[in-house]
Design a protein around this motif. Sequence first.
Motif, PDB file in Angstrom:
ATOM      1  N   GLY A 115       1.774   9.840  -3.967  1.00 51.62           N
ATOM      2  CA  GLY A 115       1.647   9.984  -2.520  1.00 51.62           C
ATOM      3  C   GLY A 115       0.641  11.045  -2.128  1.00 51.62           C
ATOM      4  O   GLY A 115      -0.257  11.399  -2.886  1.00 51.62           O
ATOM      5  N   TYR A 116       0.834  11.528  -0.953  1.00 48.88           N
ATOM      6  CA  TYR A 116      -0.047  12.577  -0.438  1.00 48.88           C
ATOM      7  C   TYR A 116       0.572  13.933  -0.726  1.00 48.88           C
ATOM      8  O   TYR A 116       1.783  14.096  -0.738  1.00 48.88           O
ATOM      9  N   GLN A 117      -0.289  14.912  -0.955  1.00 52.22           N
ATOM     10  CA  GLN A 117       0.213  16.263  -1.194  1.00 52.22           C
ATOM     11  C   GLN A 117       0.751  16.819   0.114  1.00 52.22           C
ATOM     12  O   GLN A 117       0.242  16.524   1.196  1.00 52.22           O
TER      13      GLN A 117
ATOM     14  N   LEU B 225       0.824  -1.202   0.000  1.00 57.64           N
ATOM     15  CA  LEU B 225       0.000   0.000   0.000  1.00 57.64           C
ATOM     16  C   LEU B 225       0.868   1.266   0.000  1.00 57.64           C
ATOM     17  O   LEU B 225       0.585   2.225  -0.734  1.00 57.64           O
ATOM     18  N   ALA B 226       1.920   1.259   0.783  1.00 57.11           N
ATOM     19  CA  ALA B 226       2.827   2.412   0.813  1.00 57.11           C
ATOM     20  C   ALA B 226       3.502   2.594  -0.542  1.00 57.11           C
ATOM     21  O   ALA B 226       3.667   3.728  -1.026  1.00 57.11           O
ATOM     22  N   GLN B 227       3.896   1.476  -1.175  1.00 53.21           N
ATOM     23  CA  GLN B 227       4.521   1.554  -2.490  1.00 53.21           C
ATOM     24  C   GLN B 227       3.549   2.103  -3.524  1.00 53.21           C
ATOM     25  O   GLN B 227       3.911   2.947  -4.343  1.00 53.21           O
ATOM     26  N   LEU B 228       2.303   1.653  -3.487  1.00 48.43           N
ATOM     27  CA  LEU B 228       1.285   2.180  -4.400  1.00 48.43           C
ATOM     28  C   LEU B 228       1.103   3.680  -4.203  1.00 48.43           C
ATOM     29  O   LEU B 228       0.991   4.445  -5.173  1.00 48.43           O
ATOM     30  N   SER B 229       1.087   4.099  -2.968  1.00 48.62           N
ATOM     31  CA  SER B 229       0.932   5.519  -2.661  1.00 48.62           C
ATOM     32  C   SER B 229       2.091   6.318  -3.250  1.00 48.62           C
ATOM     33  O   SER B 229       1.890   7.379  -3.836  1.00 48.62           O
TER      34      SER B 229
END
Length: 152
Positions: free
Chosen positions: A144-146, A135-139
Amino acid sequence: MNPVSAPKEERESVSALLKLLKHGALEQSEPAAYKLVSPSGEVTELPASVLLLLGRVIEVLARGDALTVVPVGKELTTQQAANLLNVSRQYFVRLLDDGRLPFRKTGTHRRVRIEDVLAYARQRDRDRMASLDDLAQLSQDYGGYQEIPTED
């Protein structure tokens, strides 16, 4: 099978005991001889296996964590196993019925070996960590997050 932890007022002395053990026994190739003295003055030398286990117990207590010592081969009820995994008994029984954990029946009651429950817990935790890593890799792959702007 009740967990034991060191009360806050004992943690300092538990940490001191851990330092003493590490200094003399746990980090040397030839462990020092440790002895247990009874209230009546009888002295008994601690075997290396007892000293090793005692060291592990003290490490956990010094961190402020609780622990339960369970003999290998111990069988648990479905409620005890569910408590150990922090799941409901119904969910645990479903795991058994789905063949995810081995068990044996004594009459109408199911019994599970603690080693099997702990192995399941380790695998469950590894699977969870792998899923979180994915999940972190997908993000990261999708931006990722702005960043949240900070005011100076």
